[in-house]
Design a protein around this motif. Structure first.
Motif, short mmCIF file in Angstrom:
data_model
loop_
_atom_site.label_atom_id
_atom_site.label_comp_id
_atom_site.label_asym_id
_atom_site.label_seq_id
_atom_site.Cartn_x
_atom_site.Cartn_y
_atom_site.Cartn_z
N ARG A 9 36.88 -46.57 57.65
CA ARG A 9 36.92 -47.68 56.76
C ARG A 9 36.00 -47.50 55.30
O ARG A 9 34.90 -47.10 55.57
N SER A 10 36.43 -47.80 54.21
CA SER A 10 35.76 -47.75 53.13
C SER A 10 35.75 -49.39 52.44
O SER A 10 36.84 -49.66 51.97
N PRO A 11 34.46 -49.82 52.09
CA PRO A 11 33.04 -49.38 52.60
C PRO A 11 32.88 -49.13 54.06
O PRO A 11 33.24 -50.08 54.97
N TYR A 12 32.25 -48.28 54.34
CA TYR A 12 31.80 -48.02 55.66
C TYR A 12 30.75 -49.22 56.25
O TYR A 12 29.61 -49.39 55.71
N LEU A 13 31.01 -49.87 57.48
CA LEU A 13 30.38 -51.19 57.57
C LEU A 13 29.48 -50.90 58.86
O LEU A 13 28.76 -51.65 59.19
N GLY A 14 29.54 -49.62 59.70
CA GLY A 14 28.88 -49.61 60.96
C GLY A 14 29.43 -48.46 61.55
O GLY A 14 30.40 -47.73 61.29
N ASP A 15 28.99 -48.30 63.04
CA ASP A 15 29.51 -47.52 63.75
C ASP A 15 30.50 -47.70 64.96
O ASP A 15 30.89 -46.84 65.57
#
Length: 299
Positions: free
Chosen positions: A73-79
Motif C-alpha cells: 500500500r502506498s502510502p505505507y500505513l503499517g505492518d
C-alpha cells in the motif's frame, strides 16, 4: 478313461485363462484411480536457487515465493499483511489448473478495505490458470512435510498478497461468485480463514473448509499479530458423470466369502462357484455328457 481324462484336462486348460483374466480385471478395478474431470496439476515449489523463491524466516515460521499479485500500500500505513487465495481441486481432491473449465471466472469481493490494491475490488481469478497468469499457482497452502517450512512441496493456490495496512486495520471479503461457461461445474466447498498468525498448512482443503459465515468474512489486525489469510476452496463437481460409485467393488471383512459371493445376480442372490469362474459351468456339463456317452458305448 483316458479319453475322459483328456476331456477334463482340456476343459481345465480352456477355462484357466478365462479365470485368470477375470482375476486380473478384478485387481485392475480395485487398484484403478478414481475417474476425475481433470487430472492433477503438480508444480513443485521453487527452491532457494529458483528465480521465484523470495525469502524464508530464519526461525522457519514461514516461506515466501514471488507473486506478481503482491502489492504494498502506498502510502505505507503499517505492518499489516496477508493473502486472499483460491484453490481449485478435482473430484479426488487434487489441485487442478482449470483446463476442463475454460472461460470460467471466480470473483471474491473485497470492498473498500482493499480498494487500493490493483488486483482487488474484486479479487478475480480466470481459468485455465496456465493461460491467464505468469504464475498460475504461487503458494503452497496445504500439506505438511517434515522437510519443509510450510506445505507439502507443491504449489496449490492462486493468491493476491497485501502489505502495508495499518496494524489496527481490517481486511474484509465477500462470498465468492463463479460465472462463465462452466460455472455450473464448480462447487464452492467453503473458506479456510486463519487470522493474525503464520499460515498453518496442516489443514485439509475439503474437510476443514467452512461456510462463509463460519469463516468470518475477514479479520482485524493487532500489533504483533499482523498477518491473516483466507483460502476459498472450489471443487469440480463432475457434471459429465465420470464417477460411478456403483462400479466400486464392495469389500467385506470375510475374504473367503468375497472370493465366492462378490458376484450377484439382479435379485441379489449369491452366484455359485461355477458361475463365478467363466467357462466352467458349460464346459463341465459337456464333460459330463461325454463321460455318459463313453460309458454307454462300453456297455
Amino acid at each position: 478313461m483316458l479319453i475322459i481324462a483328456g476331456c477334463i484336462g482340456g476343459i481345465a486348460a480352456f477355462a484357466g485363462p478365462g479365470a485368470a483374466a477375470t482375476g486380473t480385471a478384478a485387481i485392475q478395478q480395485n487398484t484403478a484411480t478414481e475417474n476425475v474431470s481433470e487430472e492433477a496439476y503438480k508444480q513443485p515449489v521453487p527452491d532457494r536457487d529458483d528465480e521465484y523463491f523470495e525469502a524464508a524466516d530464519p526461525e522457519n515460521d514461514w516461506v515466501s515465493y514471488i507473486n506478481p499479485r503482491d502489492k504494498y500500500r502506498s502510502p505505507y500505513l503499517g505492518d499489516g499483511s496477508g493473502k486472499i487465495c483460491v484453490t481449485m481441486v478435482n473430484e479426488a481432491g487434487e489441485v487442478v489448473d482449470g483446463q476442463s473449465i475454460p472461460n470460467t471466472t471466480v470473483e471474491v469481493p473485497t470492498g473498500e478495505s482493499l480498494d487500493w490494491h490493483t488486483s482487488a475490488d474484486p479479487f478475480t481469478v480466470e481459468y485455465p490458470l496456465t493461460e491467464h497468469y505468469e504464475r498460475p499457482l504461487d503458494a503452497d497452502q496445504f500439506g505438511d512435510s517434515p522437510d519443509l517450512i510450510k506445505g507439502d512441496g507443491y504449489l496449490d493456490s492462486h493468491c493476491m498478497e497485501i502489505h502495508g495496512l495499518p496494524e489496527d486495520g481490517s481486511v474484509e471479503y465477500g462470498e465468492v461468485n463463479v460465472t462463465g461457461e462452466h460455472a455450473d461445474d464448480v462447487d464452492v466447498v467453503g473458506y479456510i480463514q486463519q487470522e493474525n498468525e503464520a499460515w498453518d498448512a496442516d489443514v485439509d482443503p475439503i474437510d476443514d473448509a467452512e461456510s462463509y459465515e463460519e469463516a468470518g468474512g475477514g479479520w482485524t489486525y493487532y500489533p504483533g499479530g499482523s498477518h491473516g489469510q483466507v483460502v476459498v476452496v472450489l471443487q469440480l463437481d463432475d457434471a459429465d458423470g465420470n464417477i460411478d460409485d456403483s462400479k466400486n467393488i464392495d469389500s467385506s471383512d470375510d475374504s473367503t466369502n468375497n472370493s465366492i459371493n462378490d458376484n450377484t445376480d439382479d435379485d441379489g442372490d449369491g452366484a455359485t462357484t461355477a458361475e463365478t469362474i467363466p467357462g466352467f459351468g458349460i464346459l463341465t456339463a459337456i464333460a459330463a455328457l461325454v463321460a455318459v456317452v463313453l460309458v454307454r458305448r462300453r456297455r
